[in-house]
Design a protein around this motif. Structure first.
Motif, PDB file in Angstrom:
ATOM      1  N   THR A  87       0.933  -1.299  -0.028  1.00 47.45           N
ATOM      2  CA  THR A  87       0.115  -0.012  -0.125  1.00 47.45           C
ATOM      3  C   THR A  87       0.869   1.344  -0.171  1.00 47.45           C
ATOM      4  N   GLY A  88       2.181   1.210   0.085  1.00 46.99           N
ATOM      5  CA  GLY A  88       2.866   2.361  -0.022  1.00 46.99           C
ATOM      6  C   GLY A  88       3.360   2.874   1.176  1.00 46.99           C
ATOM      7  N   ASP A  89       4.545   3.614   1.485  1.00 43.78           N
ATOM      8  CA  ASP A  89       5.245   4.168   2.434  1.00 43.78           C
ATOM      9  C   ASP A  89       4.124   5.062   3.305  1.00 43.78           C
ATOM     10  N   ILE A  90       3.454   5.703   2.747  1.00 50.70           N
ATOM     11  CA  ILE A  90       2.506   6.606   3.394  1.00 50.70           C
ATOM     12  C   ILE A  90       1.466   5.788   4.241  1.00 50.70           C
ATOM     13  N   ALA A  94       1.643   5.659   8.604  1.00 49.09           N
ATOM     14  CA  ALA A  94       0.206   5.922   9.248  1.00 49.09           C
ATOM     15  C   ALA A  94      -0.277   4.834   9.984  1.00 49.09           C
ATOM     16  N   MET A  95      -0.195   3.725   9.337  1.00 51.08           N
ATOM     17  CA  MET A  95      -0.661   2.568  10.383  1.00 51.08           C
ATOM     18  C   MET A  95       0.105   2.263  11.570  1.00 51.08           C
ATOM     19  N   ALA A  96       1.409   2.172  11.368  1.00 53.23           N
ATOM     20  CA  ALA A  96       2.420   2.090  12.513  1.00 53.23           C
ATOM     21  C   ALA A  96       2.272   3.116  13.419  1.00 53.23           C
ATOM     22  N   VAL A 126      -2.363  10.466  11.373  1.00 54.57           N
ATOM     23  CA  VAL A 126      -2.850  11.133   9.850  1.00 54.57           C
ATOM     24  C   VAL A 126      -2.228  12.459   9.971  1.00 54.57           C
ATOM     25  N   ILE A 127      -2.163  13.389  10.869  1.00 54.50           N
ATOM     26  CA  ILE A 127      -1.628  14.847  10.694  1.00 54.50           C
ATOM     27  C   ILE A 127      -0.001  14.671  10.431  1.00 54.50           C
ATOM     28  N   ILE A 128       0.711  13.942  11.318  1.00 54.60           N
ATOM     29  CA  ILE A 128       2.181  13.711  10.962  1.00 54.60           C
ATOM     30  C   ILE A 128       2.451  13.085   9.744  1.00 54.60           C
ATOM     31  N   THR A 129       1.816  12.139   9.483  1.00 56.84           N
ATOM     32  CA  THR A 129       1.935  11.404   8.106  1.00 56.84           C
ATOM     33  C   THR A 129       1.792  12.360   6.871  1.00 56.84           C
ATOM     34  N   ALA A 130       0.713  12.851   6.867  1.00 51.49           N
ATOM     35  CA  ALA A 130       0.377  13.827   5.900  1.00 51.49           C
ATOM     36  C   ALA A 130       1.139  15.049   5.929  1.00 51.49           C
ATOM     37  N   ALA A 131       1.660  15.601   6.901  1.00 51.12           N
ATOM     38  CA  ALA A 131       2.443  16.942   6.957  1.00 51.12           C
ATOM     39  C   ALA A 131       3.930  16.424   6.547  1.00 51.12           C
ATOM     40  N   GLU A 132       4.203  15.241   6.679  1.00 53.33           N
ATOM     41  CA  GLU A 132       5.610  14.487   6.233  1.00 53.33           C
ATOM     42  C   GLU A 132       5.450  14.279   4.646  1.00 53.33           C
ATOM     43  N   LYS A 133       4.661  14.116   3.989  1.00 57.32           N
ATOM     44  CA  LYS A 133       4.462  13.904   2.542  1.00 57.32           C
ATOM     45  C   LYS A 133       4.254  15.069   1.867  1.00 57.32           C
ATOM     46  N   LEU A 134       3.509  16.074   2.505  1.00 56.47           N
ATOM     47  CA  LEU A 134       3.033  17.331   1.978  1.00 56.47           C
ATOM     48  C   LEU A 134       4.219  18.526   2.249  1.00 56.47           C
TER      49      LEU A 134
END
Length: 293
Positions: A87-90, A94-96, A126-134
């Motif tokens: 499903t990809g690193d993102i 997020a799951m972890a 969600v917030i941490i992972t999204a911010a990292e990607k964006l």
């Protein structure tokens, strides 16, 4: 200025030309003795706790006091390193992170109940992972938490955030709706788009019961946190692509509340139904509670 519904919230934001994050900040300023700077500093402290709880289980094998859960966030981190995920690193990150928070909570570590301890992993993941990607910084993450607060206020006012009253749909469902709305705004979406994300998330989790094994916020709670995080992230993409909810946010919140009130007590955090009363659930419960007969 306080909005009584999602519809009114959108109206207030349009009239004042502000987003959900700014709305939440202004409401907090009106209802407390804190300045804008103090509010943002307080949210920053919450973010720091979220970051720690989201990473602790990934870097170390954290186990609950009961021994019922633990080590799963670490396994996901190690799995991510293999580069073989589907499903990809993102998504795996997020799951972890979501499971890490749940493991830290169950080990009596420090977490932020956002909105509850049982759903504490969804918003941070969600917030941490999204911010990292964006490539978003601390300021944007703090604003995202304010956005989530605005959505949470509407849910709390018109329904419930408690599993004991509304099932897990009220806990993980609300957390995922808050998180998805926050990411949509982080990505440049409007308040209306953010609430559309919240509506879609809630629709997809309606009817989820609260059935903790042995009455502990561990099984199946931890796994529901990662599921909520995935739902929040995928729904944010859905909305940013232009997909809207046919059922308004307020209606989904109303439906969630009505469903929760219709649930028997056995399915509302009492550990008297669902996974808690399966064969394995009963065995685990007796082992944890020391009931051998």
């Amino acid at each position: 200025m306080f909005a009584a519904s999602g519809e009114e919230l959108i109206k207030v934001c349009k009239e004042n030309n502000i987003n959900l994050a700014e709305y939440a900040i202004r409401v907090e300023m009106e209802n407390s003795d804190m300045s804008r700077e103090e509010i943002l500093e307080k949210m920053k402290k919450s973010l720091l706790v979220m970051k720690h709880s989201a990473e602790e289980g990934m870097n170390n094998e954290v186990y609950s006091v009961s021994g019922l859960i633990g080590g799963d966030a670490y396994k996901l981190r190690k799995y991510l390193e293999t580069g073989k995920n589907l499903t990809g690193d993102i998504m795996v990150k997020a799951m972890a992170r979501a499971i890490s928070c749940s493991e830290v909570n169950a080990s009596m570590g420090k977490i932020v109940a956002a909105p509850t301890a049982g759903s504490c992993g969804i918003l941070p993941a969600v917030i941490i992972t999204a911010a990292e990607k964006l490539n978003k910084g601390e300021e944007e993450m703090i604003n995202a938490l304010c956005t989530a607060s605005a959505v949470g206020m509407i849910i709390a006012r018109n329904a419930t955030l408690a599993g004991a009253e509304g099932g897990c749909q009220a806990e993980c469902g609300s957390a995922a709706a808050m998180a998805s709305a926050a990411v949509v705004e982080m990505m440049g979406g409007t308040p209306e788009m953010a609430l559309n994300a919240g509506a879609i998330v809630i629709k997809n989790i309606l009817g989820l019961v609260c059935d903790p094994v042995a009455g502990l916020v561990e099984v199946p709670c931890a796994k529901r946190n990662f599921a909520g995080a995935v739902s929040a992230l995928t729904t944010a993409d859905l909305v940013m692509a232009g997909v809207m909810s046919k059922i308004p946010f307020d209606d989904t919140v109303s439906a969630m509340y009505k469903i929760g009130r219709s649930m028997p007590a056995e399915l509302r955090e009492t550990a008297l139904g669902g996974c808690a009363t399966t064969n394995r659930g009963i065995i685990l419960s007796k082992k944890i509670l020391g009931e051998n007969n």
